[in-house]
Write a protein that holds these residues in place. Structure first.
Motif, PDB file in Angstrom:
ATOM      1  N   VAL A 125      10.657 -14.511  51.423  1.00 32.65           N
ATOM      2  CA  VAL A 125      10.561 -15.483  50.326  1.00 32.65           C
ATOM      3  C   VAL A 125       8.971 -16.627  50.542  1.00 32.65           C
ATOM      4  O   VAL A 125       8.845 -16.606  49.725  1.00 32.65           O
ATOM      5  N   VAL A 126       8.833 -15.928  51.711  1.00 29.69           N
ATOM      6  CA  VAL A 126       7.562 -16.870  52.021  1.00 29.69           C
ATOM      7  C   VAL A 126       6.013 -16.134  51.080  1.00 29.69           C
ATOM      8  O   VAL A 126       5.162 -16.729  50.087  1.00 29.69           O
ATOM      9  N   LEU A 127       6.434 -14.885  50.410  1.00 33.40           N
ATOM     10  CA  LEU A 127       5.214 -13.866  50.166  1.00 33.40           C
ATOM     11  C   LEU A 127       5.307 -14.312  48.555  1.00 33.40           C
ATOM     12  O   LEU A 127       4.682 -13.989  47.625  1.00 33.40           O
ATOM     13  N   LYS A 128       7.033 -14.138  48.446  1.00 30.70           N
ATOM     14  CA  LYS A 128       6.963 -14.504  46.595  1.00 30.70           C
ATOM     15  C   LYS A 128       6.465 -15.666  46.453  1.00 30.70           C
ATOM     16  O   LYS A 128       6.030 -15.885  45.793  1.00 30.70           O
ATOM     17  N   SER A 129       6.745 -16.498  47.230  1.00 29.24           N
ATOM     18  CA  SER A 129       6.063 -18.050  47.227  1.00 29.24           C
ATOM     19  C   SER A 129       4.336 -17.440  46.576  1.00 29.24           C
ATOM     20  O   SER A 129       3.536 -19.022  45.508  1.00 29.24           O
ATOM     21  N   CYS A 130       4.009 -16.970  47.621  1.00 30.54           N
ATOM     22  CA  CYS A 130       2.662 -16.481  47.119  1.00 30.54           C
ATOM     23  C   CYS A 130       2.193 -15.957  46.406  1.00 30.54           C
ATOM     24  O   CYS A 130       1.165 -16.377  46.017  1.00 30.54           O
ATOM     25  N   ASP A 131       3.002 -14.922  45.832  1.00 33.40           N
ATOM     26  CA  ASP A 131       2.813 -14.511  44.558  1.00 33.40           C
ATOM     27  C   ASP A 131       3.513 -15.228  44.027  1.00 33.40           C
ATOM     28  O   ASP A 131       2.136 -15.120  42.558  1.00 33.40           O
ATOM     29  N   LYS A 132       4.037 -16.271  43.196  1.00 39.53           N
ATOM     30  CA  LYS A 132       4.091 -16.994  42.442  1.00 39.53           C
ATOM     31  C   LYS A 132       3.076 -17.810  42.337  1.00 39.53           C
ATOM     32  O   LYS A 132       2.685 -18.298  40.405  1.00 39.53           O
ATOM     33  N   ARG A 133       2.714 -18.623  43.175  1.00 35.76           N
ATOM     34  CA  ARG A 133       1.331 -19.351  42.904  1.00 35.76           C
ATOM     35  C   ARG A 133      -0.099 -18.862  42.740  1.00 35.76           C
ATOM     36  O   ARG A 133      -0.682 -19.723  42.108  1.00 35.76           O
ATOM     37  N   TRP A 134      -0.164 -18.070  43.379  1.00 39.25           N
ATOM     38  CA  TRP A 134      -1.269 -16.990  42.877  1.00 39.25           C
ATOM     39  C   TRP A 134      -1.450 -16.524  41.616  1.00 39.25           C
ATOM     40  O   TRP A 134      -1.609 -16.749  40.543  1.00 39.25           O
ATOM     41  N   ARG A 135      -0.261 -16.092  40.733  1.00 42.09           N
ATOM     42  CA  ARG A 135       0.318 -16.308  39.374  1.00 42.09           C
ATOM     43  C   ARG A 135       0.042 -17.452  38.164  1.00 42.09           C
ATOM     44  O   ARG A 135      -0.102 -17.367  37.678  1.00 42.09           O
ATOM     45  N   GLU A 136       0.612 -18.125  38.329  1.00 42.33           N
ATOM     46  CA  GLU A 136       0.185 -19.698  38.224  1.00 42.33           C
ATOM     47  C   GLU A 136      -0.874 -20.168  38.168  1.00 42.33           C
ATOM     48  O   GLU A 136      -1.498 -20.232  37.149  1.00 42.33           O
ATOM     49  N   PHE A 137      -2.072 -19.376  39.090  1.00 39.51           N
ATOM     50  CA  PHE A 137      -2.972 -19.907  39.215  1.00 39.51           C
ATOM     51  C   PHE A 137      -4.080 -19.784  37.978  1.00 39.51           C
ATOM     52  O   PHE A 137      -5.144 -20.110  38.127  1.00 39.51           O
ATOM     53  N   LYS A 138      -3.481 -17.576  38.332  1.00 37.39           N
ATOM     54  CA  LYS A 138      -4.544 -17.210  37.336  1.00 37.39           C
ATOM     55  C   LYS A 138      -4.195 -17.161  36.082  1.00 37.39           C
ATOM     56  O   LYS A 138      -5.070 -17.385  34.971  1.00 37.39           O
ATOM     57  N   SER A 139      -2.743 -18.374  35.883  1.00 42.46           N
ATOM     58  CA  SER A 139      -2.148 -18.388  34.620  1.00 42.46           C
ATOM     59  C   SER A 139      -3.108 -20.000  33.900  1.00 42.46           C
ATOM     60  O   SER A 139      -4.181 -20.187  33.231  1.00 42.46           O
ATOM     61  N   ARG A 140      -3.327 -20.656  34.662  1.00 41.11           N
ATOM     62  CA  ARG A 140      -4.095 -22.214  34.368  1.00 41.11           C
ATOM     63  C   ARG A 140      -5.616 -21.596  34.421  1.00 41.11           C
ATOM     64  O   ARG A 140      -6.122 -21.908  33.110  1.00 41.11           O
ATOM     65  N   LEU A 141      -6.040 -20.675  35.079  1.00 48.32           N
ATOM     66  CA  LEU A 141      -7.136 -20.496  35.071  1.00 48.32           C
ATOM     67  C   LEU A 141      -7.622 -20.087  32.929  1.00 48.32           C
ATOM     68  O   LEU A 141      -8.593 -20.667  32.363  1.00 48.32           O
ATOM     69  N   THR A 142      -6.679 -19.231  33.020  1.00 50.99           N
ATOM     70  CA  THR A 142      -6.180 -18.238  31.420  1.00 50.99           C
ATOM     71  C   THR A 142      -6.481 -19.663  30.107  1.00 50.99           C
ATOM     72  O   THR A 142      -7.407 -19.215  29.859  1.00 50.99           O
ATOM     73  N   THR A 143      -5.420 -20.311  30.495  1.00 49.92           N
ATOM     74  CA  THR A 143      -4.829 -21.317  29.257  1.00 49.92           C
ATOM     75  C   THR A 143      -6.411 -22.908  29.586  1.00 49.92           C
ATOM     76  O   THR A 143      -5.888 -22.977  28.350  1.00 49.92           O
ATOM     77  N   GLY A 144      -6.812 -22.586  30.889  1.00 46.34           N
ATOM     78  CA  GLY A 144      -7.345 -23.927  30.736  1.00 46.34           C
ATOM     79  C   GLY A 144      -8.928 -23.689  29.696  1.00 46.34           C
ATOM     80  O   GLY A 144      -9.262 -24.851  29.439  1.00 46.34           O
ATOM     81  N   TRP A 145      -9.291 -22.714  30.524  1.00 45.28           N
ATOM     82  CA  TRP A 145     -11.015 -22.072  30.698  1.00 45.28           C
ATOM     83  C   TRP A 145     -11.650 -20.896  29.550  1.00 45.28           C
ATOM     84  O   TRP A 145     -12.530 -20.805  29.341  1.00 45.28           O
ATOM     85  N   ILE A 146     -10.036 -20.155  29.662  1.00 41.48           N
ATOM     86  CA  ILE A 146     -10.269 -19.690  28.097  1.00 41.48           C
ATOM     87  C   ILE A 146      -9.612 -19.532  27.331  1.00 41.48           C
ATOM     88  O   ILE A 146     -10.450 -18.718  25.815  1.00 41.48           O
ATOM     89  N   ARG A 147      -8.852 -19.796  26.681  1.00 37.88           N
ATOM     90  CA  ARG A 147      -7.363 -20.023  25.822  1.00 37.88           C
ATOM     91  C   ARG A 147      -8.097 -21.456  25.703  1.00 37.88           C
ATOM     92  O   ARG A 147      -8.358 -21.668  23.947  1.00 37.88           O
ATOM     93  N   GLY A 148      -8.035 -22.139  26.104  1.00 39.96           N
ATOM     94  CA  GLY A 148      -8.296 -23.673  25.438  1.00 39.96           C
ATOM     95  C   GLY A 148      -7.153 -23.967  25.329  1.00 39.96           C
ATOM     96  O   GLY A 148      -6.994 -25.604  24.856  1.00 39.96           O
ATOM     97  N   THR A 149      -5.955 -23.500  25.638  1.00 42.08           N
ATOM     98  CA  THR A 149      -4.380 -24.418  25.340  1.00 42.08           C
ATOM     99  C   THR A 149      -3.924 -25.717  26.717  1.00 42.08           C
ATOM    100  O   THR A 149      -2.698 -25.522  26.258  1.00 42.08           O
ATOM    101  N   ARG A 150      -4.732 -25.968  27.945  1.00 39.40           N
ATOM    102  CA  ARG A 150      -4.226 -26.715  28.494  1.00 39.40           C
ATOM    103  C   ARG A 150      -5.262 -26.920  28.461  1.00 39.40           C
ATOM    104  O   ARG A 150      -6.592 -27.279  28.903  1.00 39.40           O
ATOM    105  N   LYS A 151      -4.610 -28.920  29.451  1.00 36.33           N
ATOM    106  CA  LYS A 151      -5.853 -29.450  29.632  1.00 36.33           C
ATOM    107  C   LYS A 151      -6.984 -29.617  30.803  1.00 36.33           C
ATOM    108  O   LYS A 151      -5.979 -28.570  32.192  1.00 36.33           O
ATOM    109  N   ARG A 152      -8.055 -29.778  31.149  1.00 36.86           N
ATOM    110  CA  ARG A 152      -8.365 -29.704  32.285  1.00 36.86           C
ATOM    111  C   ARG A 152      -9.752 -30.727  32.492  1.00 36.86           C
ATOM    112  O   ARG A 152     -10.034 -31.702  31.191  1.00 36.86           O
TER     113      ARG A 152
END
Length: 214
Positions: A125-152
């Protein structure tokens, strides 16, 4: 006499200007009684700070019937999960399956110690949560600084300025990975899949489990 007259006029103008400056800086009394304060804009989300160890404080996490964290320490638990996952798992790793077992064991031992988890079955259960948070972090980096579709943050700082575990070289490689044709195809499939979600999450950082208890 004319010289004295001009000198007095100049001194009078300087004094008048000082009075105006003092009046302008006098605080609340300078505001109109009918003036409506402007609504403060919400700041973009920045890097989350991990919780600090608290020796002697028994932060015992609770779980609901679906193994979701609840109770007093649920928010601290989620913040800690996110911070250690971002810090210990490189953003250059493609998928969670590629993360070494040694790193996963380190994450589990860290969370287990901080929140006094004695049930070994909660490791998955804990490792699934780690996986989810890690993927969300990479997604925020992509949408915020690469695609520019998220506020930063407006200070225009780059991820390698915000996070000590991201160097300029790591960031360049991450951009290369996230802008590849393979990544574009995966992203498009994810967008199409998300379009079928008729119940998007609109509860902020709180999970369904936390809102249910409230």
């Amino acid at each position: 006499m004319m010289k004295d007259f001009m000198l007095k006029k100049r001194n009078s103008e300087i004094a008048s200007g000082m009075d105006e400056d003092q009046h302008a800086n006098s605080g609340p009394s300078n505001k109109s009684p009918n003036q409506v304060p402007q609504k403060q804009k919400k700041k973009p989300r920045g890097p989350t700070k991990g919780i600090k160890s608290m020796p002697g404080v028994p932060r015992i996490i609770e779980w609901d019937h679906l193994d979701r964290p609840t109770g007093k320490w649920a928010t601290d638990y989620k913040n800690h999960i996110g911070e250690i996952s971002r810090a210990k798992v490189s953003i250059l790793i493609r998928t969670w399956e590629d993360v070494s077992q040694g790193i996963k064991d380190t994450l589990w031992e860290d969370v287990k110690r901080e929140f006094h988890i004695t049930d070994e079955t909660k490791k998955e259960v804990v490792l699934k949560s780690c996986d989810k948070r890690w993927r969300e972090f990479k997604s925020r980096l992509t949408t915020g600084w690469i695609r520019g579709t998220r506020k930063r943050p407006k200070d225009e700082k780059m991820p390698y300025d915000l996070y000590s575990y991201i160097t300029k070289d790591i960031w360049k490689e991450f951009v290369k990975i996230r802008t590849s044709e393979e990544a574009e195809e995966i992203s498009e499939k994810a967008r199409q899949s998300q379009s079928f979600n008729i119940y998007p999450h609109h509860m902020g950082q709180k999970s369904y489990a936390e809102m249910t208890s409230e």
